[in-house]
Every structure is written in structure tokens, then in C-alpha cells.
Enzyme design. Structure first.
Site, mmCIF file in Angstrom:
data_model
loop_
_atom_site.group_PDB
_atom_site.id
_atom_site.type_symbol
_atom_site.label_atom_id
_atom_site.label_comp_id
_atom_site.label_asym_id
_atom_site.label_seq_id
_atom_site.Cartn_x
_atom_site.Cartn_y
_atom_site.Cartn_z
ATOM 1 N N GLY B 243 78.742 143.120 14.412
ATOM 2 C CA GLY B 243 77.544 142.714 15.131
ATOM 3 C C GLY B 243 76.518 142.129 14.179
ATOM 4 N N PHE B 244 76.237 142.888 13.127
ATOM 5 C CA PHE B 244 75.300 142.435 12.098
ATOM 6 C C PHE B 244 73.941 142.108 12.701
ATOM 7 C CE2 PHE B 244 79.647 140.923 11.364
ATOM 8 C CZ PHE B 244 80.011 141.843 10.401
ATOM 9 N N THR B 474 80.999 150.063 10.606
ATOM 10 C CA THR B 474 80.283 150.634 9.470
ATOM 11 C C THR B 474 80.962 151.868 8.909
ATOM 12 O OG1 THR B 474 79.045 152.003 11.003
ATOM 13 C CG2 THR B 474 78.076 149.878 10.406
ATOM 14 N N ARG B 591 71.958 159.754 -1.190
ATOM 15 C CA ARG B 591 73.314 160.274 -1.210
ATOM 16 C C ARG B 591 74.255 159.305 -0.493
ATOM 17 N NH1 ARG B 591 76.532 162.976 -3.949
ATOM 18 N NH2 ARG B 591 77.451 164.931 -3.241
ATOM 19 N N ASN B 594 80.026 158.599 2.281
ATOM 20 C CA ASN B 594 81.456 158.367 2.081
ATOM 21 C C ASN B 594 81.620 157.153 1.171
ATOM 22 O OD1 ASN B 594 84.149 157.555 2.205
ATOM 23 N ND2 ASN B 594 84.390 158.266 4.321
ATOM 24 N N THR B 597 83.685 154.055 2.677
ATOM 25 C CA THR B 597 83.095 153.203 3.715
ATOM 26 C C THR B 597 81.775 152.597 3.229
ATOM 27 O OG1 THR B 597 82.145 155.183 4.722
ATOM 28 C CG2 THR B 597 84.224 154.366 5.627
ATOM 29 N N GLN B 601 80.610 148.651 2.966
ATOM 30 C CA GLN B 601 79.354 148.113 3.505
ATOM 31 C C GLN B 601 78.604 147.297 2.450
ATOM 32 O OE1 GLN B 601 77.322 148.802 6.846
ATOM 33 N NE2 GLN B 601 79.432 148.177 7.024
ATOM 34 N N GLY B 665 70.027 154.359 3.991
ATOM 35 C CA GLY B 665 70.985 153.468 4.647
ATOM 36 C C GLY B 665 71.703 152.574 3.659
ATOM 37 N N GLU B 668 72.448 147.148 5.018
ATOM 38 C CA GLU B 668 71.789 145.863 4.880
ATOM 39 C C GLU B 668 71.461 145.456 3.452
ATOM 40 O OE1 GLU B 668 69.886 147.263 8.259
ATOM 41 O OE2 GLU B 668 69.432 145.277 9.039
#
Lengths: 337, 707, 199
Positions: B243-244, B474, B591, B594, B597, B601, B665, B668
Site C-alpha cells: 500500500g505504502f 510489513t 527496539r 523482529n 522483517t 522494511q 516504527g 518509513e
């Protein structure tokens, strides 16, 4: 996409008759461009005559050394063919620079030559386009022009031909063999594609119903063996050319014994740079001489703000391609330049 | 005992690299996306095909559907006269087929419903729409000075303008000044899965599989338009093909699908947006132009900084990209002015695309920094270190844990920055100029309130964890289970996670790099409440639902993530072609839940940044008003061959001011600064300074040797 | 115009009625509910719809179903039954390449992934047959899958776009299965741009 009838004749003559008799019939080859066009609404044929399984899928060397490539030889198979790789490397290089592995497995030799421009306006039925709808106007003029032609364009059309293979075939003086209702005829590559003039709707000199059955390469020679293809594009792969160069060079010491130069991405057809070749033939090879010859060929170019870059780009790419061939030539002969 | 607020949890599963839990479904293609569902009586759908406007502004006079309706298989053609009436037309992007107005070229003006996709497509081709066209303004160039205005606020609720000190005096008195105009073109998110929905109305409930980043937001937005209660909409999104940002907010096609389903009660309707239509109907990053002026001391310390951003928005719905907000918090400096102005154009509605604001804004700022470094004769890494603020310049608050300098220094060491020649055109390798460049990256740490999670004790020590979050690729499905496992102090294998359905507890959007943090906080809070309610050996069947309204530890701090991007590029000396041969991103994001993943990202962000640097440009035709590079052959995104030599690294840290997991996060920040690092490297390679994206080959032809 | 054709998909024979206009992709997705082949662009510009058609990697969006009466198609849902695969069609078994995709996280959203998997299998088979690529230095030299370096794999896979940017993991997965020199951790080895040299 309009409703349509699909037929698959088993004989080339039947296929030709079927299309010749019906102005609303079209040949269907690999489909990579035609099916695209059906979906975009560019084409609304009533009948599709599938020729993709006709037994025209072999590469054969004729007695005189001519290499005959059946129209249904897939692009990937042609690129991988041992004779093409060793004797006509520009052809393999051009094919491998085009499209993607999947598309090369699907696209045919004849279909590759008959693919149509990727001009964004041609492909968008909501905008005027003389090639799609004669007389409606050219949206590319005054619009997005990054891929537009710089040579041989007209007020009616500034589209470029998208094929890589066709550029290599033009440089190597290939001949297209065509079957029509009245039999076979042979069309040199230089006469196969048209400039747009007042009739950009017509890409080639083929009549409706004429079927490309094979493409013939002249017997291999020092020149065909010393051929190459250079493509300049935005993305490193899977992108159409901004400009491209197919070239072949035969040196005798420092002297250009023979040379072939054809350009892609600059015109409505593969552009054989005959004036540049003439300027170089018999002259001492140098990078400067090649650049000057390219400039000579480009003297008649007409550019706009979006595509003026093509002049230096194709000139430099030509010099780069020939330098590569000259370097290999001197490696072979041990000569130093 | 009531758990008011999630408490930090010790990490056991969190921090462990583990394989994507839904990978098997994806590598076999058995994962089902929005147009691939046959359950919930969605078999045998009608296929919807959108007819879109061919004028940029005006009125629809008449829709002639007779030829379309005469086609076998065509069932219905909806237009503005016969479509179901919307209960609300306040949002004009979403007021589909409600009146005769055309606000942009590519707007939905009719919808064909047919038994097969072939009939639907052909029906759409045959619908004849007659217009009364009006003069339209579709480009920033065509907009007059008076057309630019200050929006009330810019995207994400930021202030439009911010002024501190006296910028003009600061600039006038500065020993070194640099000034430039930087631009980024319109860009389209272009996820691989086209926007799509399959919907069915049974007379009381509308069930819709949707390709969305936020199932609850779709229900909440569409319900008032459709005249339904939110509970009458069930939206599901088990798998979403990227989607982004473009699937962050519902767009017109989702309304069209829902409306069509309600028009043919009992029959499902499937609507798939074509790739071409995505260039008009599903949002995009608008073009931005930034004027940046910097005044500095001779050693490069910034005294005054101005970032004035302008851009376009749609006349039918305002979206103002927050291009200049990064300049408010990135570097020290006493005098500062950041402004945003937009012009309302007769164009498609812009929206979120990965790192809205930061991506274009940091391109401008970080290229300007490179120019400042050059002007001062200071190393670009050192320049950034010298301009490190102690407190957030925007708010005066302390940072949570600002570690930009550490990212820069670790990156410089790993990249081999110390060996870099100072001047441009210093490295030639065969036919290629070679150069390296650096840029900083940043992204705010957003946290969204209102997420609810439900924990259920199942048999055999298993736990059900339910939240209406969405995994758009994600890794949410993977990491939320890790978070739940730690919060409940059990193994990940004991967690049965359910997401992607409005029948599950409410969740906010997978966007703003805030999904995992916000959803995760709710899961932690619910788990802690669950343990408080039911202890460590709960009876099967007991459950607890918890809503995270706040995470107060963050109050009073400036919460941001940081990073440093290093690029090596090669520019062909003959053809001008530019290839990125190395790209390194080093990030400080709290932190990492994972590493597997998260790394993907970061890499994905870097690659999209590279793609934007070199290729992406949505070319809007000034005469017609639509984007003419409207497919993936003319709107290039990076291919396999363009992506080489990528490296990602991150600092080992945790940030419990941000979330109870210690995470911030990751989605982005990878795109931020990347285009600037590449442009700066291209300058180092060739001496050519490019201030406008993308960096195409024509900009590097016949580069003159530097004096 | 409706017409009846036979397609063998992932080992299963289907008699299916298609419109002459139906693309092979729509025949799979809309008529047979085989959604492993994905529609990303519908115009041959992304590679998401790649399957193995009569053993070769092939797009399904740019070809009409009616032209493939009697053909055999293998999608990513069926590749485990291929040579080198686990040998049965149980949904739990994976082709080694699929296992490698998982191990290297060569995917994110998963939408391009089935096409990448089929393309990679077909690509390695092409290499086995000695096909050169755009970045192959010497066209006359023999090609072997195990010798494909990163640049070769990247070039040969460029017809499969991935907007999530899982390219690195995909290349790692393919090289692992191709049997070449194992790569270490991150894909951080210097690239060889000269190879590509504006070719």
C-alpha cells in the site's frame, strides 16, 4: 475488448487468405503487443488469426550461408542460438536488451518487428493520436516528449519504433520474407519500416494480409561477427531505449574497412546512419572521427525541450559502441592504436 | 486491578529474528487478496468496471449507456442519475456518482456491472459520456501567484508555518549562505496489488473484502456515506499486496464497489482498479517545490534556516504535504522559518505516500546541507554532527533518545567514508565516474490512541489474540504474535493471532510507521489486564479486552527516529546513465522487534528511495490534466537489476518512552534521505548538482571537467 | 464468443468455457479460481502473473486462453510437484526455492511472490540450457546455473517487479538453490557495474 472470433489455421497460405479477405481480421503471434492493444481499446478486430503455432519456428543455414530465422522463433530461443551468438552477436545482444525473460519466451521474431510505438498518447485512447486515429492530431507534440523521435518525424507523428531487434537487423542488412496472397516477396529491412509522413497510422510497407514468414541474415562475415548492440535506458533492465546503437566494424589496421551503424529510439523506424557510415568508410578510425560522423548524421535532427538530450546521447553511445568493437579488433590482431 | 497503561515488558520473543508466519501462503500464492475471495457467499460476482472522465473540469451532460446495455452479459450501468444516493457527500473524493460535476480527469463517471470481466471491460468502452468542459488549471506552472494559499494545517496535523527568531537578519549576518530551489515530482505508490474490493449487501450488512491498510477506518468512513451504521459494514483484509500509504484512506473505488453491491442486493460485486486507473483514483504524492536558504558560520554551524515549500492539491479535497516539517527539528540554529503554501488544481486527489513530508522535504534539506558542506569546506558527515541540537528546536523539549550522530559515525565507518576524496570528479573507474554521498534520515514517532485488543484463553495453554490490525507486507502478523507472547510470558507458538477484520476489536491504520507500536501497546495492555484478571493459569474461555488510550511516558519529549544513508553511485561518462552500486542505511529506531522483517522494511524503504531518486515521475499533461505515464512501463519503479550492494544496520537500543515494547516504527524511515544521499553522491562523482528529482541520464551527458 | 478448452493446471485437468477474449490469466483467476497467478498490471509490465507454461516461464496476462487449449500450466501452488520439488501436491510441501524464499525473507506483501517463484524456476532452467543474458560477458561461453552471480540473477529476474523491495532476499534464495557459492549474510558485496556498461 470487442467480441471476436479466433481461428488457428494450420497452413500459412490459409492464414494469409483469411486475413487478406477480411479488413477486420488480424494476425495473432506471441500476443505480447496485440493482446495489450485489445485491452487498451486500440484495436477492435472481429477476427484473430493465430499464426503462432505455424511451423515457422526454425533457424536454418541456407546453402549460400544465409541464416533464415522462422517468424515463430521465440526471442529467447533466437538469442540463445549458437550461430546467432557467435556470428551475429548484435542480434543476441539486442534481443537480450529487450523486454524480460518471460516476454522473450513468448514474443516471436516477426512480431518483434511489428510491435508498435510505446508513445504514451498512442496507448491512451482518450487522447488524440494520428497513428491510432488518422486526422485526430498528435498529442505528443507539445506534450510528454522524452521518448520522441529526433530524426525523420513529421508534423503528424513524432513516435519512435520500440524494437531493439529491428535495430540490429537494420544494421546487418537483414531481409524480411513476406507471404501474401500473390506469393512470397522479400523486403530489405531498410524498406520494411516507414517514416510517418502524412500516414503515421502505417508502420510498415506490408499490405493487409501479408504475413512475415522469416527473416534472413546475410552470410556471416568478419563484419557480422564484429557487431554489437548498446542500449541506453533509465532502468538498468526491462525498459525501452532512450537511444540505442547497433554497430559493426571491420578495421584494417587503423583504417575502417567497413562499418554499420543503426540507431534505435531516435525515429519512427530503425535509423540506419548511412551518412555516418559513408563518412567513416576508408578513413582512419578515431573516436573523434566517429563523433563527427554521428554529428553529420544528426545534422537534420529536430528536437524539443524533452528530447534534445538524444543528440549527444546517441552520438556518445555510437562512439562508445564503436570503441568497444575497435578495442576487440585490436585485441584480436594485436595491433595497438 | 485495572491496568490503566501498558507497562514495559521484558523481551524474550521480541528481538528474535523469526521467519514470516504467513510466508508459506505467500510463496505458494494461496494467500487470498481482495479480489480472490469466494467465501462468505462471494462466489459468482458481478464484475464492475469504472468509466472515468476524459475532461479535467466541467459537467457531465449525458451518459449514454445504450450500447453497453445491449451487450450480452452487461447487467447494469450506474451513473450520477441512477446510482444509489449517498447519505453524505461532504467528502467530494468519495461522493461517487452523486452529481454531474467533474473535478479532475480520471474521475468515476459511470460504473458497468457485468457477468464477466470481458463484458464489463467492453461495456465500459461503449459507454458514451457527453461533457460540458470548463477551463482547468492542472499544473503548478499554470497556477497564478494568487492561487497559492496557506492551508489551515498540513498533513498529520502539523502547523502550516513556524517562525523562530529573525530569519532575514540571521541570513544577512551569516558568513556563509547557500540557497536553492529543490523539487520532487508527483509520485505514485504503485503497490503490486491493484486496489480492489469484493462486496455483498444482504439487505442489512455489507460485507467487503478490501485492499486496505485500515479495515475499521474503511467501515467508519464509508458507513455515513452509505447511510449505514458502522456495525452494518464488515470489512476484511486478510492479505494486502502493499500500500505504502495509498491504501491508508479509503478512495473512490471502494465507495463505488460498496454502492454497486447495494444496488444489486444479494449479488456480490468485484471491482479491481486497473493499473492505469490507479494513477487517478488511489492517491499519490503531490509535486513539491522547496526553497531552502541557509546561513552559517564559517565552520558550518547553522545560524538561520528557511524552508519554504509549495505544492499542489486537488480543488475537490485538500491535501497539503508537510514538506518543511523536518527542517523544524533536524538541526540546530537560532533563526528558522518553515512555511507551506498550496495551489488548488483541477487534478486527482493527492494523499499519503511513504514518509509524506519527510521524503520530499529531506531531499531538499539534505542536498542543501551538502551544498553548505561544500561552501564551508567541511566534510558532510562532520557538518551534520556540528549541527546537532541539544533540545528539539521546534518544541524546546528534550529528545527521547536522539542518536543521529551515532548513526552517522557508525555508517561512516562501515561505509569507508574516511577514504573519500573531498572534491568531485576525483574517482574514475573505466568508463564510470564514481562518487559517494551521505544524508540524514528522520521520522517522527507517532502513536495512535484507541486501539483495542482481546485476549482469550484457549485449551492447552494457547491464547487467542485479536485486533483489527492489517498486515500489508510489513510483517505485522509475525511481530504482533511476538509482542503478545512476551506480554503474556508464553511462547510465540502458543499465540493464535487474528487480524484484518472489523469483527475484531478496533484498530488504527497500518501507516505513519505507527501500526506495530500502537497495536502492540494495546496488546500489551490487554495482556497485562488479562493476567491481572485471570492469573497465570486461566480457565479456557476467559477473555479480557483492553484499549490503549494513551502511552503517557512519551509526554514532554520530542519523539523521533533517526538514521544515516550512505550511497555510492557510478555515472557512465559516455551515456550519462547513473547506477547506484552501494547503499547503506544505519538506523536508530528503538527496539527492533523482529530483525528479519524489520530489515526487509528498511531495505524496502531504501529501494523505494533509490527508485524515487532515479526513475519515478508521474508526468501530468498540462493540456489534458491526467498523468500520461500511467502504467508500469512508463512509470518506472526499481527492478531487480537496479538494486545492488544494499546494507542495513541499526543501533542496539530500546525506547520505553515510545512504547512498552521499547520500539519505534520502521516502515518509513528507509525512504527518507535516500534520494538526497544519491544526488549528493552523483555530485561527488560528476560535479553536477541536481536539485530536481529524478536524476536521469540526460543530466549527466558531456559533463565538463572541473577547473 | 464462448468456447470450450482444456487446461491442465498444477496437474489437474480442467474443461473450461472461456470467452475468446478471456486472457489466460483471467481464465485461471476468474473461471477456475486459481488465484496463485496474480494480476499486477494486466499489461506485461510487472511479471506478477508469471507461470510455467509448457515448462517455460510465461506471462498469462498477454495471451488469450483460447490459444492454449490443451496446454499444461504450473503455478506457484503446484511447483512443489516439479522435479526438485517435494514430489507431492499436499499444500504443506514446498519447492526448495520456496523454502529458500522463506529463509531469506524474499517477500513482504506476497503479491509478486508467486510470479517471482515461477520466474526463478524457469530462469534457472533457461540457464541450465545455456541461455546467456544481457550481462553475460562472453556470449560463446557456456552458462551454468551454479555460476550465475548476483548480477546475472538480477538481470534475468528483472521482469518481476517487487514494490516492497524484497529483491535482495530473492537473489539470495535463487543463488542458494542454484548451488553457486553461498552468499554471506547481507547482500553487501560490491557490484560490478562495468559488466552492464551501458550495454
Amino acid at each position: 475488448m470487442k467480441e471476436l472470433t479466433y481461428v488457428r489455421p494450420t497452413d500459412a497460405r490459409d492464414a494469409v487468405a483469411r486475413v487478406s479477405d477480411d479488413p477486420h481480421a488480424r494476425f495473432l503471434g506471441g500476443g505480447t503487443n496485440l493482446v495489450d492493444h485489445l485491452k487498451l481499446g486500440l484495436l477492435t478486430p472481429d477476427v484473430l488469426v493465430d499464426v503462432s503455432r505455424l511451423p515457422l519456428d526454425e533457424v536454418t543455414r541456407l546453402d549460400d550461408g544465409t541464416l533464415r530465422i522462422g517468424t515463430n522463433v521465440r526471442n529467447s530461443d533466437l538469442a540463445a542460438h549458437p550461430v546467432v551468438r557467435s556470428s551475429y552477436p548484435a542480434v543476441t545482444r539486442a534481443l537480450l536488451a529487450g523486454a524480460s525473460g518471460q516476454i522473450r519466451n513468448q514474443a516471436t521474431t516477426g512480431g518483434n518487428l511489428l510491435q508498435r510505438t510505446r508513445c504514451v498518447y498512442f496507448q491512451d485512447v482518450t487522447t488524440p493520436c494520428n497513428k491510432r486515429e488518422p486526422g485526430s492530431g498528435c498529442s505528443a507534440i507539445g506534450g510528454y516528449g522524452r521518448y520522441d523521435a529526433v530524426l525523420g518525424a513529421s508534423e503528424a507523428c513524432v513516435a519512435t519504433h520500440p524494437s531493439d531487434l529491428a535495430v540490429a537487423l537494420a544494421a546487418l542488412d537483414a531481409v524480411v520474407v513476406v507471404l501474401g496472397r500473390d506469393g512470397e516477396r522479400r523486403v530489405p529491412m531498410s524498406d520494411f519500416h516507414r517514416l510517418p509522413g502524412h500516414h503515421p497510422e502505417t508502420d510498415t510497407t506490408l499490405a493487409h494480409g501479408e504475413l512475415v514468414t522469416s527473416v534472413e541474415l546475410p552470410p556471416e562475415s568478419a563484419l557480422t561477427r564484429a557487431s554489437d548492440y548498446r542500449k541506453v535506458r533509465d532502468r538498468a533492465s526491462y525498459a525501452f531505449a532512450l537511444v540505442s546503437v547497433a554497430a559493426a566494424l571491420e578495421l584494417d589496421g587503423d583504417v575502417v574497412r567497413d562499418v554499420r551503424i543503426a540507431w534505435g529510439g531516435v525515429a519512427h523506424r530503425p535509423w540506419r546512419a548511412a551518412a555516418a557510415e559513408e563518412a567513416l568508410r576508408g578513413e582512419t578510425y578515431s573516436e573523434e572521427a566517429v563523433r563527427a560522423a554521428a554529428e553529420l548524421e544528426l545534422a537534420a535532427a529536430v528536437t524539443g525541450p524533452d528530447n534534445a538530450y538524444k543528440i549527444p546521447m546517441v552520438r556518445n553511445a555510437t562512439a562508445y559502441a564503436l570503441r568497444g568493437l575497435a578495442d576487440r579488433s585490436s585485441e584480436r590482431t594485436g595491433a595497438t592504436r | 486491578m485495572t491496568v490503566q497503561q501498558a507497562r514495559p515488558v521484558p523481551n524474550r520473543a521480541v528481538g528474535i529474528a523469526s521467519e514470516r508466519v504467513d510466508g508459506r501462503e505467500k510463496v505458494t500464492g494461496l494467500a487470498t487478496y481482495a479480489a480472490e475471495h469466494r467465501d462468505l457467499q462471494l462466489d459468482d460476482p458481478l464484475h464492475a468496471w469504472m468509466v472515468t472522465s476524459t475532461i479535467a473540469r466541467g459537467r457531465v451532460l449525458r451518459v449514454d449507456a445504450s450500447a453497453a446495455l445491449a451487450l450480452p452479459g452487461v447487467e447494469r450501468v450506474l451513473d450520477h442519475e441512477n446510482a444509489p444516493r449517498a447519505a453524505s457527500t461532504d467528502d467530494r473524493e468519495l461522493a461517487v456518482l452523486q452529481d454531474d460535476r467533474v473535478g479532475f480527469r480520471g474521475q468515476i463517471v459511470a460504473l458497468v456491472l457485468a457477468e464477466t470481466p470481458e463484458a464489463a471491460r467492453e461495456g465500459a468502452r461503449l459507454v458514451s459520456v457527453h461533457y460540458d468542459a470548463e477551463p482547468a488549471t492542472v499544473t503548478l506552472d499554470a497556477a497564478g501567484e494568487d492561487d497559492f494559499y496557506a492551508p489551515e494545517q498540513v498533513n498529520a496535523g502539523h502547523e502550516t508555518d513556524l517562525e523562530q527568531g529573525d530569519v532575514e537578519a540571521g541570513l544577512a549576518g551569516a558568513a556563509v549562505r547557500v540557497e536553492g530551489r529543490y523539487s520532487t515530482p508527483a509520485e505514485h505508490n504503485s503497490p503490486m496489488e491493484p486496489h480492489a474490493a469484493t462486496a455483498r449487501w444482504d439487505g442489512s450488512v455489507l460485507t467487503m473484502y478490501d485492499s486496505t491498510q485500515a479495515v475499521h477506518a474503511v467501515a467508519a468512513t464509508l458507513a455515513p456515506i452509505l447511510g449505514l451504521e458502522q456495525s452494518q459494514l464488515r470489512v476484511l483484509a486478510p492479505y494486502v499486496g502493499g500500500g505504502f500509504g495509498s491504501k491508508g484512506l479509503p478512495h473512490a473505488p471502494e465507495v463505488a464497489a460498496a454502492m454497486a453491491a447495494m444496488a444489486v442486493e444479494g449479488r456480490p460485486v468485484k471491482l479491481v482498479v486497473t493499473r492505469q486507473q490507479m494513477f487517478a483514483l488511489t492517491g499519490y504524492r503531490p509535486e513539491t517545490i522547496s526553497h531552502v536558504r541557509i546561513g552559517a558560520e564559517p565552520d558550518g554551524r547553522i545560524v538561520a534556516l528557511e524552508h519554504a515549500a509549495i505544492g499542489g492539491t486537488s480543488r475537490i479535497k485538500e491535501y497539503a504535504e508537510q514538506t518543511a516539517t523536518a527542517a523544524r527539528m533536524m538541526y540546530a540554529g537560532e533563526h528558522r522559518r518553515t512555511t507551506h503554501r498550496v495551489a488548488a488544481l483541477d487534478v486527482a486527489v493527492p494523499s499519503w505516500m511513504r514518509a509524506p513530508g519527510e521524503m520530499p522535504g529531506m531531499f531538499a534539506l539534505e542536498v542543501a546541507l551538502d551544498e553548505l558542506a561544500e561552501a564551508c569546506g567541511v566534510d558532510p558527515v562532520d557538518l551534520r554532527v556540528r549541527n546537532e541540537p541539544e533540545l528539539d528546536p521546534e518544541t524546546g523539549n528534550p529528545y527521547n533518545d536522539r542518536r543521529l550522530v551515532e548513526c552517522l559515525q557508525r555508517g561512516a565507518e562501515r561505509f569507508g567514508w574516511a577514504d573519500r576524496p573531498t572534491s568531485p570528479q576525483a574517482i574514475v573507474d573505466g568508463d564510470w565516474w564514481v562518487g559517494t554521498g551521505v544524508a540524514s534520515a528522520t521520522y517522527p514517532t507517532l502513536w495512535m490512541p484507541g486501539n483495542t485488543a482481546r485476549i482469550t484463553a484457549d485449551e492447552d495453554g494457547r491464547y487467542g489474540v485479536a485486533i483489527g490490525a492489517v498486515d500489508i507486507g510489513t510483517g505485522a502478523r509475525t511481530v504482533l504474535a511476538q509482542i503478545a507472547a512476551d506480554a503474556l510470558d508464553v511462547d510465540v507458538a502458543s499465540i493464535d493471532l487474528a487480524i484484518g477484520d472489523t469483527d475484531l476489536p478496533a484498530a488504527t491504520v497500518a501507516g505513519g510507521s505507527a501500526g506495530t507500536g500502537s497495536w502492540g501497546t494495546a496488546i500489551v495492555q490487554a495482556a497485562q489486564q488479562f493476567r491481572a484478571d485471570h492469573g497465570d493459569t486461566p480457565d479456557p474461555g476467559v477473555q479480557t479486552t483492553g484499549t490503549a488510550e494513551s502511552y503517557p511516558d512519551s509526554v514532554g519529549h520530542a519523539l523521533h527516529s533517526f538514521g544515516a544513508t550512505f550511497a555510492e553511485v557510478r555515472v557512465h561518462r559516455w551515456t550519462g546513465e547513473l547506477r547506484v552500486t552501494r547503499l547503506l542505511g544505519v538506523y536508530s529506531v528503538g527496539r527492533v522487534i523482529n530483525p528479519t522483517t524489520a530489515r526487509s522494511q528498511f531495505l524496502g524503504g531504501l529501494i523505494m528511495g533509490l527508485s524515487g531518486a532515479l526513475f519515478e515521475e508521474s508526468v501530468r499533461d498540462s493540456r489534458f490534466g491526467h498523468v500520461v505515464t500511467q502504467d508500469l512501463a512508463t512509470y518506472h519503479v526499481a527492478s531487480h537489476a537496479d538494486v545492488r550492494g544494499l546494507e542495513v544496520d541499526w543501533l542496539d537500543e530500546e525506547d520505553h518512552l515510545a512504547t512498552p515494547m521499547g520500539s519505534r516504527g520502521v516502515g518509513e524511515i528507509g525512504i527518507v534521505g535516500t534520494a538526497a544521499a544519491i544526488a549528493n553522491a552523483a555530485h561527488h562523482a560528476t560535479g553536477v548538482r541536481v536539485r530536481d528529482l529524478p536524476l536521469t541520464a540526460d543530466l549527466f551527458l558531456d559533463v565538463p571537467p572541473l577547473p | 464468443m464462448d468456447t470450450s478448452i482444456t487446461l491442465t493446471v498444477d496437474g489437474r485437468r480442467h474443461d473450461v468455457v472461456v470467452d475468446t477474449r478471456t486472457t489466460l490469466l483471467d481464465a485461471l483467476r476468474e473461471r477456475l479460481a486459481v488465484t496463485s497467478a496474480k494480476k499486477g498490471c494486466d499489461h506485461g509490465q510487472c511479471g506478477s502473473c508469471t507461470v510455467l507454461l509448457e515448462g517455460r516461464r510465461h506471462l498469462t496476462c498477454l495471451t488469450l486462453a483460447v490459444a492454449h487449449d490443451g496446454d499444461e500450466i504450473v503455478t506457484a501452488a503446484g511447483v512443489s510437484a516439479l522435479e526438485g520439488g517435494a514430489g507431492d501436491d499436499a499444500p504443506t510441501s514446498l519447492h526448495p526455492l520456496q523454502e529458500a524464499f522463506l529463509a531469506h525473507d524474499g517477500l513482504q506483501c506476497g503479491y509478486c511472490t508467486p510470479g517471482q517463484v515461477c520466474s526463478a524456476i524457469g530462469m534457472l532452467d533457461e540457464a541450465k540450457q545455456g541461455h546467456p543474458s544481457h550481462v553475460t560477458d562472453d556470449l560463446e561461453e557456456s552458462v551454468d546455473p551454479a555460476d550465475l552471480d548476483d548480477d546475472e540473477v538480477r538481470e534475468r529476474m528483472s521482469g518481476n517487479l517487487c514494490r516492497c523491495g524484497a529483491y535482495g532476499g530473492i537473489v539470495d534464495a535463487i543463488r542458494e538453490v542454484a548451488g553457486g557459492a553461498p552468499r554471506e549474510g547481507q547482500p553487501d558485496r560490491p557490484a560490478q557495474p562495468e559488466r552492464e556498461a551501458a550495454r
